[in-house]
Design a protein around this motif. Structure first.
Motif, PDB file in Angstrom:
ATOM      1  N   SER A  83     -45.292 -55.533   5.146  1.00 43.77           N
ATOM      2  CA  SER A  83     -44.101 -55.433   5.981  1.00 43.77           C
ATOM      3  C   SER A  83     -44.123 -56.492   7.082  1.00 43.77           C
ATOM      4  N   ASP A  84     -43.230 -56.323   8.052  1.00 41.18           N
ATOM      5  CA  ASP A  84     -43.178 -57.242   9.179  1.00 41.18           C
ATOM      6  C   ASP A  84     -44.208 -56.922  10.253  1.00 41.18           C
ATOM      7  N   SER A 312     -48.718 -59.117  13.312  1.00 40.69           N
ATOM      8  CA  SER A 312     -47.765 -60.218  13.285  1.00 40.69           C
ATOM      9  C   SER A 312     -47.227 -60.532  14.682  1.00 40.69           C
ATOM     10  N   ASN A 313     -46.749 -61.756  14.842  1.00 37.73           N
ATOM     11  CA  ASN A 313     -46.045 -62.119  16.066  1.00 37.73           C
ATOM     12  C   ASN A 313     -44.846 -61.205  16.276  1.00 37.73           C
ATOM     13  N   GLN A 432     -47.137 -46.892   7.108  1.00 35.10           N
ATOM     14  CA  GLN A 432     -45.803 -46.298   7.009  1.00 35.10           C
ATOM     15  C   GLN A 432     -44.664 -47.311   6.949  1.00 35.10           C
ATOM     16  N   ARG A 433     -44.795 -48.443   7.582  1.00 40.20           N
ATOM     17  CA  ARG A 433     -43.656 -49.325   7.856  1.00 40.20           C
ATOM     18  C   ARG A 433     -42.930 -49.784   6.595  1.00 40.20           C
ATOM     19  N   ARG A 442     -33.380 -51.151   4.394  1.00 38.18           N
ATOM     20  CA  ARG A 442     -33.374 -52.145   5.472  1.00 38.18           C
ATOM     21  C   ARG A 442     -34.373 -53.269   5.224  1.00 38.18           C
ATOM     22  N   VAL A 443     -35.158 -53.153   4.172  1.00 34.61           N
ATOM     23  CA  VAL A 443     -36.292 -54.059   4.023  1.00 34.61           C
ATOM     24  C   VAL A 443     -35.874 -55.511   3.825  1.00 34.61           C
ATOM     25  N   VAL A 444     -34.829 -55.787   3.045  1.00 39.24           N
ATOM     26  CA  VAL A 444     -34.445 -57.182   2.791  1.00 39.24           C
ATOM     27  C   VAL A 444     -33.944 -57.859   4.064  1.00 39.24           C
ATOM     28  N   PRO A 445     -32.973 -57.290   4.779  1.00 37.78           N
ATOM     29  CA  PRO A 445     -32.537 -57.975   6.003  1.00 37.78           C
ATOM     30  C   PRO A 445     -33.620 -58.069   7.073  1.00 37.78           C
TER      31      PRO A 445
END
Length: 488
Positions: A83-84, A312-313, A432-433, A442-445
Protein backbone atom coordinates in the motif's frame (compact mmCIF):
# COMPACT_ATOMS: atom_id res chain seq x y z
CA UNK A 1 -6.35 -39.22 -20.85
CA UNK A 2 -2.60 -39.72 -20.60
CA UNK A 3 -2.31 -36.49 -18.56
CA UNK A 4 -4.91 -37.80 -16.14
CA UNK A 5 -3.12 -41.13 -15.81
CA UNK A 6 0.07 -39.27 -15.03
CA UNK A 7 -1.70 -37.29 -12.30
CA UNK A 8 -3.08 -40.50 -10.81
CA UNK A 9 0.34 -42.12 -10.82
CA UNK A 10 1.80 -39.06 -9.13
CA UNK A 11 -0.99 -38.96 -6.54
CA UNK A 12 -0.46 -42.58 -5.55
CA UNK A 13 3.28 -42.07 -5.18
CA UNK A 14 2.81 -38.80 -3.33
CA UNK A 15 0.45 -40.38 -0.80
CA UNK A 16 3.40 -42.34 0.55
CA UNK A 17 5.79 -39.41 0.41
CA UNK A 18 3.70 -36.70 2.06
CA UNK A 19 4.39 -37.87 5.61
CA UNK A 20 8.12 -37.33 5.31
CA UNK A 21 8.37 -34.78 2.50
CA UNK A 22 5.60 -32.28 3.20
CA UNK A 23 8.18 -29.50 3.34
CA UNK A 24 8.87 -30.05 -0.36
CA UNK A 25 5.47 -28.49 -1.17
CA UNK A 26 4.49 -31.33 -3.49
CA UNK A 27 0.91 -31.92 -2.39
CA UNK A 28 -2.14 -30.37 -4.01
CA UNK A 29 -4.00 -27.89 -1.85
CA UNK A 30 -6.70 -30.40 -1.01
CA UNK A 31 -4.39 -32.97 0.54
CA UNK A 32 -3.49 -33.12 4.20
CA UNK A 33 -0.34 -34.81 5.40
CA UNK A 34 -0.93 -38.53 5.89
CA UNK A 35 -0.15 -40.52 9.00
CA UNK A 36 2.84 -42.68 9.81
CA UNK A 37 3.98 -44.86 6.97
CA UNK A 38 1.28 -43.45 4.72
CA UNK A 39 -1.49 -45.22 6.63
CA UNK A 40 -4.59 -43.18 7.28
CA UNK A 41 -5.37 -39.49 7.07
CA UNK A 42 -3.75 -36.83 9.19
CA UNK A 43 -6.77 -36.89 11.46
CA UNK A 44 -6.81 -40.64 11.96
CA UNK A 45 -4.58 -40.17 15.02
CA UNK A 46 -7.35 -38.18 16.75
CA UNK A 47 -8.88 -40.78 19.06
CA UNK A 48 -9.28 -39.25 22.53
CA UNK A 49 -9.03 -35.98 24.41
CA UNK A 50 -5.23 -35.91 24.46
CA UNK A 51 -4.81 -36.54 20.73
CA UNK A 52 -7.62 -34.14 19.86
CA UNK A 53 -6.10 -31.37 21.97
CA UNK A 54 -2.72 -32.06 20.40
CA UNK A 55 -4.22 -31.74 16.93
CA UNK A 56 -5.87 -28.42 17.78
CA UNK A 57 -2.68 -27.17 19.42
CA UNK A 58 -0.89 -28.08 16.21
CA UNK A 59 -3.34 -25.97 14.24
CA UNK A 60 -2.73 -22.99 16.52
CA UNK A 61 1.02 -23.63 16.32
CA UNK A 62 0.97 -23.09 12.56
CA UNK A 63 0.67 -19.36 13.31
CA UNK A 64 4.15 -19.63 14.83
CA UNK A 65 5.75 -22.59 13.06
CA UNK A 66 4.28 -24.24 9.96
CA UNK A 67 3.27 -20.96 8.28
CA UNK A 68 5.23 -18.49 10.38
CA UNK A 69 6.80 -16.78 7.37
CA UNK A 70 3.31 -15.65 6.40
CA UNK A 71 2.04 -14.64 9.83
CA UNK A 72 5.12 -12.87 11.21
CA UNK A 73 6.33 -11.31 7.97
CA UNK A 74 4.45 -11.59 4.67
CA UNK A 75 1.09 -10.62 6.18
CA UNK A 76 2.50 -7.22 7.12
CA UNK A 77 4.39 -6.52 3.92
CA UNK A 78 1.33 -7.48 1.91
CA UNK A 79 -0.96 -5.25 3.95
CA UNK A 80 1.36 -2.25 4.32
CA UNK A 81 4.29 -2.58 1.91
CA UNK A 82 1.92 -3.14 -1.00
CA UNK A 83 0.00 0.00 0.00
CA UNK A 84 0.95 3.65 0.34
CA UNK A 85 2.15 3.05 3.91
CA UNK A 86 5.54 1.58 3.03
CA UNK A 87 8.09 0.70 0.41
CA UNK A 88 9.12 -2.95 0.17
CA UNK A 89 12.53 -2.17 1.65
CA UNK A 90 15.35 -4.72 2.01
CA UNK A 91 16.68 -6.29 -1.19
CA UNK A 92 14.21 -9.01 -2.16
CA UNK A 93 13.30 -8.98 -5.86
CA UNK A 94 10.01 -10.82 -5.29
CA UNK A 95 8.81 -8.09 -2.91
CA UNK A 96 9.95 -5.37 -5.33
CA UNK A 97 7.58 -6.95 -7.88
CA UNK A 98 4.74 -6.71 -5.37
CA UNK A 99 5.60 -3.16 -4.29
CA UNK A 100 5.76 -1.88 -7.87
CA UNK A 101 2.71 -3.79 -9.17
CA UNK A 102 4.63 -5.90 -11.65
CA UNK A 103 4.24 -9.24 -9.93
CA UNK A 104 4.62 -12.38 -12.09
CA UNK A 105 2.91 -15.75 -11.78
CA UNK A 106 6.31 -17.20 -10.85
CA UNK A 107 6.72 -14.82 -7.90
CA UNK A 108 8.17 -16.72 -4.94
CA UNK A 109 6.14 -14.85 -2.32
CA UNK A 110 2.85 -15.52 -4.11
CA UNK A 111 3.75 -19.20 -4.27
CA UNK A 112 4.73 -19.60 -0.65
CA UNK A 113 1.79 -17.65 0.80
CA UNK A 114 -0.69 -19.75 -1.17
CA UNK A 115 0.93 -22.86 0.30
CA UNK A 116 1.15 -21.49 3.84
CA UNK A 117 -2.54 -20.58 3.94
CA UNK A 118 -3.69 -23.90 2.49
CA UNK A 119 -1.39 -25.67 4.93
CA UNK A 120 -3.27 -23.96 7.74
CA UNK A 121 -6.61 -24.86 6.19
CA UNK A 122 -5.61 -28.51 5.88
CA UNK A 123 -4.71 -28.63 9.56
CA UNK A 124 -8.04 -27.03 10.53
CA UNK A 125 -9.91 -29.41 8.23
CA UNK A 126 -8.38 -32.35 10.05
CA UNK A 127 -9.69 -31.11 13.40
CA UNK A 128 -13.12 -30.27 11.98
CA UNK A 129 -13.48 -33.66 10.29
CA UNK A 130 -12.18 -35.90 13.05
CA UNK A 131 -12.84 -34.40 16.46
CA UNK A 132 -16.62 -34.99 16.18
CA UNK A 133 -15.92 -38.69 15.54
CA UNK A 134 -14.16 -39.18 18.89
CA UNK A 135 -16.25 -41.39 21.17
CA UNK A 136 -13.74 -41.72 23.99
CA UNK A 137 -15.19 -40.62 27.33
CA UNK A 138 -12.24 -38.32 27.98
CA UNK A 139 -13.54 -35.80 25.43
CA UNK A 140 -16.87 -34.16 26.30
CA UNK A 141 -19.42 -33.04 23.74
CA UNK A 142 -19.00 -29.43 24.84
CA UNK A 143 -15.25 -29.50 24.40
CA UNK A 144 -15.61 -31.16 20.98
CA UNK A 145 -17.91 -28.33 19.90
CA UNK A 146 -15.43 -25.74 21.17
CA UNK A 147 -12.53 -27.32 19.31
CA UNK A 148 -14.43 -27.52 16.04
CA UNK A 149 -15.46 -23.89 16.46
CA UNK A 150 -11.87 -22.80 17.04
CA UNK A 151 -10.73 -24.70 13.94
CA UNK A 152 -13.55 -23.19 11.87
CA UNK A 153 -12.42 -19.71 12.85
CA UNK A 154 -8.84 -20.52 11.83
CA UNK A 155 -10.04 -21.97 8.52
CA UNK A 156 -12.27 -18.96 7.86
CA UNK A 157 -9.45 -16.55 8.70
CA UNK A 158 -7.14 -18.26 6.22
CA UNK A 159 -9.78 -18.27 3.47
CA UNK A 160 -10.48 -14.59 4.10
CA UNK A 161 -6.86 -13.82 3.32
CA UNK A 162 -6.78 -16.16 0.32
CA UNK A 163 -9.87 -14.69 -1.33
CA UNK A 164 -8.62 -11.14 -0.78
CA UNK A 165 -5.15 -11.92 -2.14
CA UNK A 166 -5.94 -14.20 -5.08
CA UNK A 167 -9.65 -13.73 -5.77
CA UNK A 168 -11.41 -16.97 -6.72
CA UNK A 169 -9.66 -19.89 -5.01
CA UNK A 170 -10.32 -23.62 -4.54
CA UNK A 171 -12.62 -24.20 -1.60
CA UNK A 172 -11.40 -27.27 0.27
CA UNK A 173 -13.37 -28.09 3.40
CA UNK A 174 -13.02 -31.88 3.62
CA UNK A 175 -10.12 -34.05 4.64
CA UNK A 176 -9.39 -36.62 1.96
CA UNK A 177 -9.23 -40.32 2.72
CA UNK A 178 -5.97 -42.16 2.22
CA UNK A 179 -5.27 -42.32 -1.52
CA UNK A 180 -5.42 -45.85 -2.93
CA UNK A 181 -5.68 -47.37 -6.39
CA UNK A 182 -9.34 -48.08 -5.65
CA UNK A 183 -10.45 -44.54 -4.82
CA UNK A 184 -8.11 -42.26 -6.77
CA UNK A 185 -10.58 -41.92 -9.67
CA UNK A 186 -13.37 -41.05 -7.27
CA UNK A 187 -11.42 -38.35 -5.45
CA UNK A 188 -9.53 -37.02 -8.46
CA UNK A 189 -11.61 -33.84 -8.51
CA UNK A 190 -10.90 -33.27 -4.83
CA UNK A 191 -7.18 -33.79 -5.35
CA UNK A 192 -7.13 -31.24 -8.17
CA UNK A 193 -9.95 -28.79 -7.50
CA UNK A 194 -10.93 -25.90 -9.73
CA UNK A 195 -11.30 -22.39 -8.33
CA UNK A 196 -14.55 -21.57 -6.59
CA UNK A 197 -16.04 -18.12 -7.05
CA UNK A 198 -15.29 -15.47 -4.45
CA UNK A 199 -18.99 -15.47 -3.58
CA UNK A 200 -18.82 -19.18 -2.74
CA UNK A 201 -15.70 -18.67 -0.64
CA UNK A 202 -17.26 -15.80 1.29
CA UNK A 203 -20.40 -17.87 1.89
CA UNK A 204 -18.25 -20.62 3.45
CA UNK A 205 -16.31 -18.11 5.54
CA UNK A 206 -19.53 -16.68 6.94
CA UNK A 207 -20.98 -20.15 7.53
CA UNK A 208 -17.86 -21.23 9.44
CA UNK A 209 -17.87 -18.10 11.58
CA UNK A 210 -21.59 -18.14 12.33
CA UNK A 211 -21.23 -21.76 13.49
CA UNK A 212 -18.09 -20.97 15.48
CA UNK A 213 -19.46 -17.95 17.35
CA UNK A 214 -21.69 -19.79 19.87
CA UNK A 215 -19.30 -22.72 20.21
CA UNK A 216 -15.84 -21.31 20.92
CA UNK A 217 -14.55 -20.86 24.50
CA UNK A 218 -15.74 -17.69 26.20
CA UNK A 219 -12.22 -17.05 27.53
CA UNK A 220 -8.77 -18.58 27.40
CA UNK A 221 -5.47 -18.50 29.27
CA UNK A 222 -4.46 -15.58 27.02
CA UNK A 223 -5.63 -13.75 23.92
CA UNK A 224 -4.13 -16.50 21.70
CA UNK A 225 -7.39 -18.42 22.19
CA UNK A 226 -10.22 -18.05 19.70
CA UNK A 227 -13.15 -16.55 21.61
CA UNK A 228 -16.47 -14.98 20.54
CA UNK A 229 -14.70 -11.61 20.39
CA UNK A 230 -12.31 -12.89 17.73
CA UNK A 231 -15.10 -14.52 15.75
CA UNK A 232 -17.33 -11.44 15.72
CA UNK A 233 -14.36 -9.21 14.89
CA UNK A 234 -13.60 -11.32 11.85
CA UNK A 235 -17.28 -11.32 10.89
CA UNK A 236 -17.24 -7.51 11.09
CA UNK A 237 -14.29 -7.45 8.72
CA UNK A 238 -15.86 -9.92 6.32
CA UNK A 239 -19.16 -8.05 6.22
CA UNK A 240 -17.35 -4.73 5.71
CA UNK A 241 -15.68 -6.28 2.68
CA UNK A 242 -19.13 -7.39 1.48
CA UNK A 243 -20.60 -3.96 2.32
CA UNK A 244 -23.32 -5.46 4.51
CA UNK A 245 -23.31 -2.57 6.96
CA UNK A 246 -26.11 -3.84 9.16
CA UNK A 247 -24.11 -7.01 9.80
CA UNK A 248 -20.95 -5.01 10.43
CA UNK A 249 -22.74 -3.04 13.13
CA UNK A 250 -24.38 -6.15 14.60
CA UNK A 251 -21.08 -7.97 14.98
CA UNK A 252 -19.13 -4.92 16.13
CA UNK A 253 -21.74 -4.37 18.84
CA UNK A 254 -21.32 -7.96 19.97
CA UNK A 255 -17.59 -7.40 20.33
CA UNK A 256 -18.05 -4.14 22.21
CA UNK A 257 -20.55 -5.78 24.57
CA UNK A 258 -17.89 -8.29 25.65
CA UNK A 259 -16.11 -5.61 27.68
CA UNK A 260 -12.94 -4.85 25.75
CA UNK A 261 -11.58 -1.36 26.46
CA UNK A 262 -9.08 0.91 24.78
CA UNK A 263 -5.72 1.08 26.51
CA UNK A 264 -5.28 4.53 28.09
CA UNK A 265 -2.09 5.25 26.14
CA UNK A 266 -1.45 4.20 22.55
CA UNK A 267 2.14 3.29 23.41
CA UNK A 268 0.86 0.70 25.93
CA UNK A 269 -0.03 -1.54 22.99
CA UNK A 270 3.53 -1.74 21.72
CA UNK A 271 5.89 -1.30 24.67
CA UNK A 272 5.99 -5.02 25.52
CA UNK A 273 4.72 -4.42 29.05
CA UNK A 274 1.00 -4.83 28.38
CA UNK A 275 0.68 -8.01 26.32
CA UNK A 276 -2.79 -9.62 26.13
CA UNK A 277 -4.24 -6.27 27.17
CA UNK A 278 -7.84 -5.23 27.66
CA UNK A 279 -7.85 -3.89 24.08
CA UNK A 280 -6.48 -7.03 22.44
CA UNK A 281 -9.07 -9.42 21.03
CA UNK A 282 -6.87 -11.99 19.28
CA UNK A 283 -3.12 -11.95 19.85
CA UNK A 284 -0.40 -14.36 18.79
CA UNK A 285 1.70 -15.12 21.86
CA UNK A 286 5.43 -15.75 21.53
CA UNK A 287 7.90 -16.67 24.27
CA UNK A 288 11.28 -17.80 22.95
CA UNK A 289 13.06 -19.44 20.04
CA UNK A 290 12.49 -22.95 21.40
CA UNK A 291 8.70 -22.60 21.16
CA UNK A 292 8.46 -20.87 17.81
CA UNK A 293 9.84 -17.40 18.44
CA UNK A 294 8.76 -14.30 16.55
CA UNK A 295 11.63 -13.63 14.18
CA UNK A 296 9.45 -11.21 12.21
CA UNK A 297 10.48 -8.26 14.39
CA UNK A 298 14.01 -8.51 13.01
CA UNK A 299 12.62 -8.27 9.49
CA UNK A 300 11.25 -4.79 10.18
CA UNK A 301 13.34 -3.24 12.91
CA UNK A 302 17.09 -2.88 13.42
CA UNK A 303 20.16 -1.37 11.76
CA UNK A 304 22.19 -4.52 11.12
CA UNK A 305 20.79 -4.79 7.57
CA UNK A 306 18.19 -2.98 5.50
CA UNK A 307 14.74 -4.02 6.70
CA UNK A 308 11.40 -4.66 5.00
CA UNK A 309 8.39 -2.31 5.13
CA UNK A 310 10.30 0.96 5.08
CA UNK A 311 7.75 3.62 6.09
CA UNK A 312 6.83 5.77 3.11
CA UNK A 313 7.21 9.52 2.76
CA UNK A 314 3.47 9.57 2.17
CA UNK A 315 2.68 7.91 5.52
CA UNK A 316 5.00 10.17 7.50
CA UNK A 317 3.50 13.20 5.78
CA UNK A 318 0.03 11.93 6.77
CA UNK A 319 1.09 11.75 10.43
CA UNK A 320 2.69 15.19 10.27
CA UNK A 321 -0.22 16.81 8.42
CA UNK A 322 -2.53 15.54 11.16
CA UNK A 323 -0.08 16.66 13.87
CA UNK A 324 -0.38 13.08 15.16
CA UNK A 325 2.77 12.93 17.26
CA UNK A 326 1.44 10.27 19.65
CA UNK A 327 0.77 7.52 17.13
CA UNK A 328 3.71 8.47 14.93
CA UNK A 329 6.13 7.98 17.84
CA UNK A 330 4.84 4.45 18.47
CA UNK A 331 4.62 3.53 14.80
CA UNK A 332 7.86 4.85 13.27
CA UNK A 333 11.42 4.85 14.63
CA UNK A 334 14.28 6.67 12.93
CA UNK A 335 18.01 6.01 13.13
CA UNK A 336 21.21 7.11 11.45
CA UNK A 337 22.28 4.33 9.05
CA UNK A 338 24.91 6.28 7.15
CA UNK A 339 27.38 3.90 5.55
CA UNK A 340 25.21 0.83 6.08
CA UNK A 341 23.14 0.86 2.86
CA UNK A 342 21.75 3.13 0.16
CA UNK A 343 18.15 4.16 -0.42
CA UNK A 344 16.37 6.06 -3.17
CA UNK A 345 13.59 7.39 -0.94
CA UNK A 346 15.21 8.48 2.34
CA UNK A 347 18.18 10.35 3.76
CA UNK A 348 20.33 7.87 5.65
CA UNK A 349 20.82 10.02 8.75
CA UNK A 350 17.10 9.83 9.63
CA UNK A 351 16.09 6.51 8.15
CA UNK A 352 12.63 5.23 9.24
CA UNK A 353 11.64 1.78 10.47
CA UNK A 354 8.29 0.20 11.27
CA UNK A 355 8.22 0.22 15.06
CA UNK A 356 5.16 -1.61 16.37
CA UNK A 357 7.08 -4.90 16.43
CA UNK A 358 10.30 -3.81 18.11
CA UNK A 359 11.33 -6.64 20.45
CA UNK A 360 13.86 -8.81 18.60
CA UNK A 361 14.49 -11.47 21.27
CA UNK A 362 11.77 -13.81 19.89
CA UNK A 363 9.13 -12.87 22.49
CA UNK A 364 7.32 -10.10 20.58
CA UNK A 365 3.57 -10.75 20.52
CA UNK A 366 1.46 -9.87 17.47
CA UNK A 367 -1.92 -8.22 17.99
CA UNK A 368 -4.04 -9.46 15.12
CA UNK A 369 -7.37 -7.95 16.24
CA UNK A 370 -8.02 -5.14 18.72
CA UNK A 371 -10.90 -2.96 19.81
CA UNK A 372 -9.86 0.25 18.02
CA UNK A 373 -10.19 -1.57 14.68
CA UNK A 374 -13.71 -2.72 15.60
CA UNK A 375 -14.78 0.76 16.75
CA UNK A 376 -13.68 2.23 13.43
CA UNK A 377 -15.49 -0.51 11.51
CA UNK A 378 -18.63 0.34 13.44
CA UNK A 379 -18.06 4.03 12.67
CA UNK A 380 -17.82 3.16 8.99
CA UNK A 381 -21.04 1.14 9.15
CA UNK A 382 -22.81 3.98 10.94
CA UNK A 383 -21.66 6.51 8.37
CA UNK A 384 -22.64 4.33 5.43
CA UNK A 385 -26.15 3.96 6.87
CA UNK A 386 -26.61 7.66 7.50
CA UNK A 387 -25.82 7.81 11.23
CA UNK A 388 -23.24 10.58 11.18
CA UNK A 389 -23.57 11.25 14.90
CA UNK A 390 -22.52 7.74 15.94
CA UNK A 391 -19.72 7.72 13.38
CA UNK A 392 -18.37 11.01 14.74
CA UNK A 393 -18.55 9.82 18.36
CA UNK A 394 -16.57 6.67 17.59
CA UNK A 395 -13.94 8.43 15.50
CA UNK A 396 -13.47 11.02 18.23
CA UNK A 397 -13.08 8.26 20.81
CA UNK A 398 -10.05 7.01 18.87
CA UNK A 399 -8.72 10.52 18.26
CA UNK A 400 -9.00 11.48 21.93
CA UNK A 401 -6.55 8.74 22.91
CA UNK A 402 -4.16 10.07 20.26
CA UNK A 403 -4.51 13.53 21.85
CA UNK A 404 -6.07 14.94 18.68
CA UNK A 405 -9.01 17.34 18.37
CA UNK A 406 -12.43 16.19 17.25
CA UNK A 407 -12.94 15.41 13.59
CA UNK A 408 -14.23 18.25 11.44
CA UNK A 409 -16.03 15.94 9.01
CA UNK A 410 -19.53 17.40 8.55
CA UNK A 411 -21.17 15.11 6.01
CA UNK A 412 -21.10 11.51 4.87
CA UNK A 413 -18.50 11.99 2.14
CA UNK A 414 -16.14 13.88 4.43
CA UNK A 415 -16.65 11.37 7.22
CA UNK A 416 -15.87 8.51 4.84
CA UNK A 417 -12.47 10.02 4.15
CA UNK A 418 -11.96 10.88 7.82
CA UNK A 419 -12.53 7.23 8.80
CA UNK A 420 -10.19 6.07 6.06
CA UNK A 421 -7.49 8.41 7.37
CA UNK A 422 -8.14 7.42 10.98
CA UNK A 423 -7.79 3.73 10.16
CA UNK A 424 -4.56 4.45 8.32
CA UNK A 425 -2.92 6.32 11.21
CA UNK A 426 -4.30 4.05 13.94
CA UNK A 427 -3.57 0.71 12.25
CA UNK A 428 -0.40 1.41 10.25
CA UNK A 429 1.89 -1.64 10.12
CA UNK A 430 -0.82 -3.98 11.37
CA UNK A 431 -1.48 -5.39 7.89
CA UNK A 432 -4.74 -3.49 7.26
CA UNK A 433 -4.17 -0.63 4.82
CA UNK A 434 -4.15 -2.50 1.50
CA UNK A 435 -7.37 -4.32 2.33
CA UNK A 436 -9.06 -1.11 3.48
CA UNK A 437 -8.24 0.53 0.16
CA UNK A 438 -9.32 -2.42 -1.99
CA UNK A 439 -12.63 -3.03 -0.23
CA UNK A 440 -13.60 0.65 -0.53
CA UNK A 441 -12.52 0.79 -4.21
CA UNK A 442 -10.11 3.58 -3.33
CA UNK A 443 -6.88 1.75 -4.03
CA UNK A 444 -6.30 2.87 -7.65
CA UNK A 445 -6.75 6.62 -7.12
CA UNK A 446 -4.88 6.56 -3.80
CA UNK A 447 -1.90 4.66 -5.18
CA UNK A 448 -1.76 6.76 -8.33
CA UNK A 449 -1.51 9.88 -6.14
CA UNK A 450 1.45 8.66 -4.04
CA UNK A 451 4.48 10.95 -4.15
CA UNK A 452 8.05 10.69 -2.93
CA UNK A 453 9.65 13.02 -0.39
CA UNK A 454 10.30 15.66 -3.06
CA UNK A 455 6.68 15.73 -4.13
CA UNK A 456 7.24 13.76 -7.34
CA UNK A 457 4.79 11.04 -8.38
CA UNK A 458 6.02 7.48 -7.98
CA UNK A 459 4.06 6.60 -11.12
CA UNK A 460 2.51 3.43 -9.78
CA UNK A 461 0.73 1.71 -12.65
CA UNK A 462 -2.12 -0.06 -10.91
CA UNK A 463 -5.17 -1.37 -12.75
CA UNK A 464 -8.17 -3.41 -11.65
CA UNK A 465 -6.53 -6.56 -13.07
CA UNK A 466 -3.63 -6.11 -10.65
CA UNK A 467 -5.67 -5.95 -7.46
CA UNK A 468 -5.30 -9.71 -7.06
CA UNK A 469 -2.08 -11.64 -7.12
CA UNK A 470 -1.64 -14.31 -9.79
CA UNK A 471 -2.38 -17.93 -9.03
CA UNK A 472 1.12 -19.38 -8.54
CA UNK A 473 2.35 -20.95 -11.74
CA UNK A 474 3.61 -23.95 -9.83
CA UNK A 475 0.06 -24.67 -8.65
CA UNK A 476 -1.27 -24.45 -12.21
CA UNK A 477 1.49 -26.77 -13.37
CA UNK A 478 0.37 -29.34 -10.77
CA UNK A 479 -3.35 -28.85 -11.32
CA UNK A 480 -4.78 -28.52 -14.83
CA UNK A 481 -8.14 -27.48 -13.35
CA UNK A 482 -6.76 -24.18 -12.06
CA UNK A 483 -7.14 -21.13 -14.30
CA UNK A 484 -5.04 -17.99 -14.07
CA UNK A 485 -6.33 -14.56 -13.07
CA UNK A 486 -6.91 -12.04 -15.83
CA UNK A 487 -3.87 -9.93 -16.63
CA UNK A 488 -1.23 -12.56 -15.89
Amino acid sequence: MMKKINYITWALAASVLFSCQDQLNLQPVSQTVVGEGGAGTAGSAIKDAASAEAALAGTYAIFKNGSAEYYVMDYFILGDGQSDNAYAGADNAAWFEVDEFRILSTNAVAARDWSYLYNHIASANSVIANVPKVTHASLSADRKAQMVGEAKFIRARAYFDLVRIYGDVPLVVDELPTITSDNVEEIYGQLYPARNTAEEVYAQIIKDLEEAAPAVPKTGPNKNTVTPGAVHTLLSKVYATRKDWAKVKENADKVIALGYTLMPNFEDLWDGKHENSAEAIFELNFQDWATGGNWGSSMFYGTDWKKFNTPSNDLIKAFDDEKDAVRKASTIFTANVTGKWSDKYWSLNTFPFAYKMRNTDASQNIIMYRLADVLLLKAEAANETGDLTTARTLVNQIRTRAKLPATTAADQAAMRLAIEKERRLELAFEGQRWYDLTRTARVVPVMEAVKDGAGKSLNYKLTDTRLFWPVPQGEIDKNANLKQNNGY
